[in-house]
Design a protein around this motif. Sequence first.
Motif, PDB file in Angstrom:
ATOM      1  N   THR A  93       0.080   7.360 -13.645  1.00 58.64           N
ATOM      2  CA  THR A  93      -0.422   6.333 -12.735  1.00 58.64           C
ATOM      3  C   THR A  93       0.389   5.192 -12.992  1.00 58.64           C
ATOM      4  O   THR A  93       0.899   4.552 -12.165  1.00 58.64           O
ATOM      5  CB  THR A  93      -1.921   5.931 -12.966  1.00 58.64           C
ATOM      6  OG1 THR A  93      -2.623   7.319 -12.581  1.00 58.64           O
ATOM      7  CG2 THR A  93      -2.281   4.954 -11.760  1.00 58.64           C
TER       8      THR A  93
ATOM      9  N   THR B 212       3.435   3.389 -10.648  1.00 59.04           N
ATOM     10  CA  THR B 212       3.194   2.054 -10.280  1.00 59.04           C
ATOM     11  C   THR B 212       4.488   1.419 -10.584  1.00 59.04           C
ATOM     12  O   THR B 212       5.146   0.514  -9.721  1.00 59.04           O
ATOM     13  CB  THR B 212       1.991   1.434 -10.917  1.00 59.04           C
ATOM     14  OG1 THR B 212       1.070   2.211 -10.749  1.00 59.04           O
ATOM     15  CG2 THR B 212       2.168  -0.231 -10.604  1.00 59.04           C
TER      16      THR B 212
ATOM     17  N   THR C  66     -11.947  -2.309  -5.798  1.00 60.86           N
ATOM     18  CA  THR C  66     -10.752  -3.326  -6.406  1.00 60.86           C
ATOM     19  C   THR C  66     -10.861  -4.516  -5.738  1.00 60.86           C
ATOM     20  O   THR C  66     -10.073  -5.629  -5.936  1.00 60.86           O
ATOM     21  CB  THR C  66      -9.365  -2.621  -5.755  1.00 60.86           C
ATOM     22  OG1 THR C  66      -9.511  -2.409  -4.309  1.00 60.86           O
ATOM     23  CG2 THR C  66      -9.237  -1.202  -6.260  1.00 60.86           C
TER      24      THR C  66
ATOM     25  N   VAL D  40      -4.067  -1.659  -2.715  1.00 64.55           N
ATOM     26  CA  VAL D  40      -3.190  -0.431  -3.019  1.00 64.55           C
ATOM     27  C   VAL D  40      -4.148   0.733  -3.604  1.00 64.55           C
ATOM     28  O   VAL D  40      -3.929   1.761  -3.169  1.00 64.55           O
ATOM     29  CB  VAL D  40      -2.400  -1.072  -4.177  1.00 64.55           C
ATOM     30  CG1 VAL D  40      -1.714   0.316  -4.491  1.00 64.55           C
ATOM     31  CG2 VAL D  40      -1.335  -1.931  -3.770  1.00 64.55           C
ATOM     32  N   ALA D  41      -5.100   0.296  -4.139  1.00 70.10           N
ATOM     33  CA  ALA D  41      -5.638   1.257  -4.928  1.00 70.10           C
ATOM     34  C   ALA D  41      -6.861   1.796  -4.161  1.00 70.10           C
ATOM     35  O   ALA D  41      -8.031   1.553  -3.769  1.00 70.10           O
ATOM     36  CB  ALA D  41      -6.443   0.777  -6.300  1.00 70.10           C
TER      37      ALA D  41
ATOM     38  N   GLY E  50      -2.792   2.006  -9.712  1.00 71.81           N
ATOM     39  CA  GLY E  50      -3.618   2.835  -8.879  1.00 71.81           C
ATOM     40  C   GLY E  50      -4.997   3.054  -9.568  1.00 71.81           C
ATOM     41  O   GLY E  50      -5.023   2.884 -10.652  1.00 71.81           O
TER      42      GLY E  50
ATOM     43  N   ASN F 112       0.815  -1.184   0.108  1.00 70.37           N
ATOM     44  CA  ASN F 112       0.169   0.001   0.216  1.00 70.37           C
ATOM     45  C   ASN F 112       0.895   1.328  -0.081  1.00 70.37           C
ATOM     46  O   ASN F 112       0.344   2.125  -0.811  1.00 70.37           O
ATOM     47  CB  ASN F 112      -0.927   0.095   1.170  1.00 70.37           C
ATOM     48  CG  ASN F 112      -2.221  -0.693   1.025  1.00 70.37           C
ATOM     49  OD1 ASN F 112      -2.365  -1.429   0.135  1.00 70.37           O
ATOM     50  ND2 ASN F 112      -3.012  -0.694   2.240  1.00 70.37           N
TER      51      ASN F 112
ATOM     52  N   HIS G 153       3.283   1.561  -2.978  1.00 70.46           N
ATOM     53  CA  HIS G 153       1.898   1.482  -3.926  1.00 70.46           C
ATOM     54  C   HIS G 153       2.285   0.923  -5.248  1.00 70.46           C
ATOM     55  O   HIS G 153       2.132   1.451  -6.303  1.00 70.46           O
ATOM     56  CB  HIS G 153       1.647   3.022  -4.248  1.00 70.46           C
ATOM     57  CG  HIS G 153       0.219   3.480  -4.086  1.00 70.46           C
ATOM     58  ND1 HIS G 153      -0.625   3.571  -3.132  1.00 70.46           N
ATOM     59  CD2 HIS G 153      -0.534   3.361  -5.088  1.00 70.46           C
ATOM     60  CE1 HIS G 153      -1.777   3.942  -3.397  1.00 70.46           C
ATOM     61  NE2 HIS G 153      -1.941   3.727  -4.688  1.00 70.46           N
TER      62      HIS G 153
END
Lengths: 211, 113, 416, 1016
Positions: C312, C316, C366, C414-415, C297, C278, C281
């Motif tokens: 994004t 990542t 998610t 994570v998201a 994300g 998390n 990320h």
Amino acid sequence: MSNAATFDTRTDTAIPVESPLAYSYRHSGAPRAGSSSRLQLRERAMLGHLILRGGAIVLDEAVRDVLGISLPGQPQALVQDASGERSIQWLSPDEWLVIVPGGEEFPLETQLRERLGDAHFAISDVSGGQTLLELSGEAARELLMKTVVYDVHPSNFPVGKGVTTVFAKATTILRRPSEERWELVVRRSFADYCYRWLLDAAAEYDVNVQP
Amino acid sequence: MFYIYCPYCGEHREEEEFHPKGQAHIERPKEPEACSDEEWGDYLFFRDNPRGVHHEMWVHAVGCRKFFNVTRHTVSYEILETYKMGEQPSITADSQGPSREAAAVSQKEGVRA
Amino acid sequence: MQRYSGFGLVKHALSHHENWERQWRNPTPKKQYDVIIVGGGGHGLATAYYLAKEFGVKNVAVIEKGWLGGGNTARNTTIVRSNYLWDEAAALYEHAMKLWEGLSQDLNYNVMFSQRGVLNLGHTLQDMRDIQRRVNANRLNGIDGEVLDAKGVQELVPIMDCSKNARYPVMGASWQPRAGVARHDAVAWGYARGADAHGVDILQQTEVTGFKIRDGQIYGVHTNRGDIEAKTVGCVAAGNSSVLAKMGGFNLPLESHPLQALVSEPIKPILDTVVMSNHVHGYISQSDKGDLVIGAGIDGYNGYGQRGSYPTVEHTLQAIVEMFPIFSRVRMNRQWGGIVDTCPDACPIISKTPVKGLYFNCGWGTGGFKATPGSGHVFAASLAKGEMHPIAEPFSMFRFHSGALIDEHGAAGVAH
Amino acid sequence: MSQSKQQVFRLNAGGRIDRSRTLSFTFNGQHYQGHPGDTLASALLANGVDIVNRSFKYSRPRGIVAAGAEEPNAIVQLGSSEAAQVPNVRATQQTLFNGLTARSTNGWPNVQRDLMGLFGKLGGQFMPPGFYYKTFMAPASMWLTYEKYIRKAAGLGRSPMEADPDSYDHFNQHCDVLVVGAGAAGLSAALAAARSGARVMLADEQEEVGGSLLDSRETLDGKSADQWVAQVLEELAEHENVTLLPRTTVNGYHDHNFVTLHERRTEHLGETASVINGHRPVRSRMHRVRAGQVILATGAHERPLVYAGNDVPGNLLAGAVSTYIRRYGVAPGRKLVLSTSNDYGYRAALDWKESGCEVVAIVDAREAPAGDWVDAARAQGIKIITGSAVIEAKGSNRVTAARVAKIDIEAFKVSGPVQELACDTIASSGGYSPVIHLASHTGARPTWRDDIIGFVPGLVKGVQACGGANGTYALGEVLAEGVEAGIKAAAATGHAAQAVNLPSVERLQQGPAVALFQVPHEKPTLRGPKQFVDLQNDVTAAGIELATREGFESIEHIKRYTAMGFGTDQGKLGNINGMAIAARSLRRSIPEVGTTVFRPNYTPVTFGAIVGRHCRDLFDPERYTALHQWHVERGAEFEDVGQWKRPWYYPQKVNGTTETMHEAVARECLAVREKVGILDASTLGKIDIQGPDAREFLARIYTNKWEKLAVGKCRYGLMCKDDGMVTDDGVTSCLAENHFLMTTTTGGAAAILEWLELWHQTEWPELDVYFSSVTDHWATMTITGPEARKLLAEITDIDLDRDSFKFMDWRSGKVAGVPARVFRISFTGELTFEINVQANYAMHVWQTLFKHGEKYGLTPYGTETMHVLRAEKGFIIVGQETDGSVTPEDLGMQWCVGYDKPFSWIGKRALTRSDTKRENRKQLVGLRPKDPKVVLEEGAQIVLDPKHAIPMPMVGHVTSSYYSPTLKSGFALAVVKGGLQKLGETVYLPMADGQTFEAEIVSTVFYDPKGERQNV
């Protein structure tokens, strides 16, 4: 009066000060390069930085009277006095950054407050919170392309412009006071990151640092 | 990645300078205590989520720090207009049909390589 | 239904594979069904399967506007785990986990559920507090899990940078050994084949254009292939749920966001577990084909375009290379996006609605893929009985009025 | 062996290679030579290397098929050292350099003799598409074992096991016109745009700019095509506003004309970048381009014909054969059979013949081909077999013959006798497919055009396609389209058109092509030998047919079931053929079956390039306070709090051993409680709030009251979101009637400033107030402990008398000669002064404090000690005691809630919702372990009945837990359902190791409950 507290945070020059990059110079050094250098980086530390907030109509006259420069009303505008040592930059429709030689910021704030009286405005001294980095040399624009997302091509970024934009994973205020020079205003706590980024990105240009 | 016209800065800037802040024109009830739980819940959580023209709020976070509104198509991602806080949109879902791109996408799903 | 087995494969090979049957029919819509499921993704197909198989409701149609399993089922990173924090969510995801564990056999379709374990990394003191809190709760809820320190993480994943030099050094992780990955397409196809075998009509290329509602009670749907009647309609349409709700005359507390994912080129086996972080990320696993499957994300804006913004993806991959510096020279093959319907509390809605007979199952954010069997099962039970299954009960859409939210942002991955 | 003998397939003349220089390289351990200008693929062909890899599923030997990005087979592992490994390099796109080391990615024990191949031959028929869904199910427990072997067989290359020695970077680019592809269309478009004065970027993926012009048979203005290229490049170089990027692949097209370009800077020179002047240049660079207009001049990919045995080495694309001959001086064989459905394919036979090799025959699917190149072939005496096709390639490791027969395309059958033509190379051409990949990246649907037998890109605003990308192939038309696109794009960005004279091009007469996607065989597809559609993923025509038979009718299902197009070539070669085969199986038209929408990347991109400089030390900013140097020198361990590095604790060396954290924290705690400690608190967010409505604003945004806070006073405040949940806290001080200084949590600073702006800008613009961040301007040094006053008194002119400078007052004056604001607030429960000075003076003040503090035992302490001390006092940390589901009332902080404030402040209404006013919510309490030696685990769950079966009902959890050296026991804060009603009761904490701890619910204040110490 605006009924706000003013506070001169500076004191006599005998007391040692440390610029926001003091740690970085010790930790990462300050590379010196010879004539092959295509990029010069210089910190202009300890200047006076004020954030000026209010309506343009409210502030304009007072600023002109006190500072001798008119408040830039156009977005992204940067104006300087004749010496180039005092500048005002548009940050938002009700926000400007004033940079003056170190020590001038408090008298300036006091005069502005006197002149503005009961009008609604705000002045915040942020001199300890940011520093100004100067870039010059033929590779300056290319270094900026590696660093900021804003378009720094001369057709989009003429002298007299300044923007707040993304600097790698931090933010910066980027300005172009003259043909040869670019200025980056960076926050103190991010200064080391910005400095290390610039050294890394500028290594190929034989960067020369003047602490 | 979007290219967003900031109505305060008067120019297009990269999406990385902005943060999306959800649906635009959500007004906090003037008299919260007069609201039922349901009304308060609607204000807090229930949102328009159209497949098409949407009005949303963005903030020019790394820039002038102003909040403003964007009318954007949520399928084509085309930005139809941006306007200042306090202003009303001139383009709405009713005032214009779906854009050409959106119409194309809403047809049957095709191949994703 | 033609039974699948290794022996069958040999038999078919000898007849040049000319005798394989269709895995599901392509039926003509009937005028009337007992239950209509709107949305032919994993959840919708699972709902139909369990309705027919477990709850005796066989006169069921699944209506899908595109091709079945073509939404988020086909676009996710296939992680399955049940180590959620709150009792309500843990019960739901663990219900799913138990079904996952026998799913290939139940469906006679290998969904390749690979219980290779999932690590959720902690990089700060607060991460570790949250991990301990969650694992302790999981344990008392009967869900497997343990807290590992950095050394334990390093032993499980030798190629990860667990050194103190990292920007956010790994301090530990939660480890759920029963968690893992599954083959996403197979889940949709397996449920479709199973549902079809139990008599469910799967209507692809059929789009619901409106609901037939009288006196607050639903009695059918309008589609591009004509009207179809049913007194019970369950909507399982993920990112398109808000659009359907609008047809029913109400709003949902949902926003549909782009959620991106990407894969590397296939490489030889190098990563045997699922690693999620998390804080830094990013999350990553390796598919059986060899691709590194990487979740990016959620983009902050609403979007139905099945694509998000490039930064994004950059962020990542920065996180992945920070965790796995050796992957710097591996290459990204493809990226794509799904449409995730997110709730304010990162938990789904499995709920009755203001319209009688109309039910919604949405807002999975998610967490959708991993819940597929459990979501389908409890939703089927609820549709069959007209009363919400006890596991589904807390996920009412009306919790956003009472304030009884189930805030799973910490565990939702994570998201968030 | 002499060099020429080694490169047995190298032609003596022709091509764009430099025969005067030789480069050495190794492939699968064998040494070979090539020339500058070669790709790895052309060099391998020159050396007669037929088998470059083994296929993915059936382990069949595979050779080079194409000459560019569409190559599916020649995927190699590059690198001579561990760190330099690069998996999955496409040999057709890898420039040859001296010392290049490459291996096949599959094949065991080696690519020539592969044991898996045996398995593939025997087992191939047991592996139809989706076979793995149908088996490996029993017993359930065995799947992980089966999977292990499946995984082993999969994958292409391998990851390096060492960190990357190279670096990468990004350029943020902006231009008026971005031209993608520098072939005939792209060059003319760029020229037209550049002449009009626009800022132009021109990117091309190849080593050399020019595209198909580099191996063209045609002339422009009577000159060879490459001469025209050189002339255009010369002119473009003169335009200051033109950026030309060779070796740069445009790999992603994103919304609003944001385009990503991957420029390979050193990969053509070596496996790692070599150090120049002490600096290692970047290996590759991503250009993140925001373009006003985009022109897609990406050309077209040739489609191979799908026939039996079409994967045996020696089967090549016709266009690739021409490219190898004309550009690289390599004839990839000796005896050619060409199978074509169109005139373009003839080029390969003409080039082959001119290079001195034998053309056995041209096999044309059309009954009556006619056109300039057909005539040329006839004139050369090449045999043309019409109405026919190569139906099968014979050979195992290399083509040995072509089986040729009359075919009936409509009826899909072989309609005449089969003849076998001995040959070693079969070139095929099924026509061209425009490269539509980029256009579809943002979801635009391509359109099928029957006239060109291909899809053309769907285009969004600001994008044009020209030339091959638009299905236009005749050179003259291509040039004209390029110029038109260039002018249009420049005009759209405000640049007026300038004249561009098109070069004169001879117009070729060409006959119509025929649509042929799968060549019929004598046997039905399911029973015949394999006809490959997707070579990388071993997808066959039979597999596609089988998929449709099983009910997979959507093209997306077919692709997923068969894995067609999921390789690293993303189906550039096979997708259209596959869709056409599916369409025939389903008795639908191609557009009915679906369109192909590709995703980024066009070709794979190194993670490192996408990451750029944002890695290692620059992965994420580290924020430092002005005192960071001191903390480092003092040996502090740091805690990450947001992006800040905060001293966590300061371990000391005692008798040569370094203290543990526990020891250091105990020492630091006692120093504060007994003497005086100092904390660098500079990271707290600080917001300067000015304006006549500042006070009203605070009253709306905080839960508590602000109307009576006098100048010179400070107050603690709690902030909620409008859902009533606590989101931040801090002390706000009244500096003047219209002037406040707000502090926020360290992590919350930026979000809270935006939160204030949000409410001001959107809901309450009528309030006259401004907010500015002054976080970095001030350095904050907290001295706390019984000796704090004595210490400060030595270096300040501020009157510190307890009656004139009370708890929750602030004063200004000088500290260590520096103007300072000093706040008497306390987070430890001890007498505390928070000294704020302009950050540039911080080090001086801090050092002065230590100079004077030694005699008082001044001890620096970090965040861990801060946490212990505040927890002893029951002070919360937002984000630790709270998790977004906790109200002020849950925290027992009703004293901080102004229920009767006139304005319904943010969060108030939500507190009376049915769930937030319910009994038995989790409430903050203290926990005292029954055994004082026990320090409960943070995050431990609390139960009332530890003997309850699993699932065990939980009533709360420990939020903070420490050992208190002051109390000489462990203690904790926790949230417990109805906790405030349970004071004195015992709860249980069952742990993972089987132990269960007991604790008593107590008040949250463990130390100095009356608060006397902070008031002294």
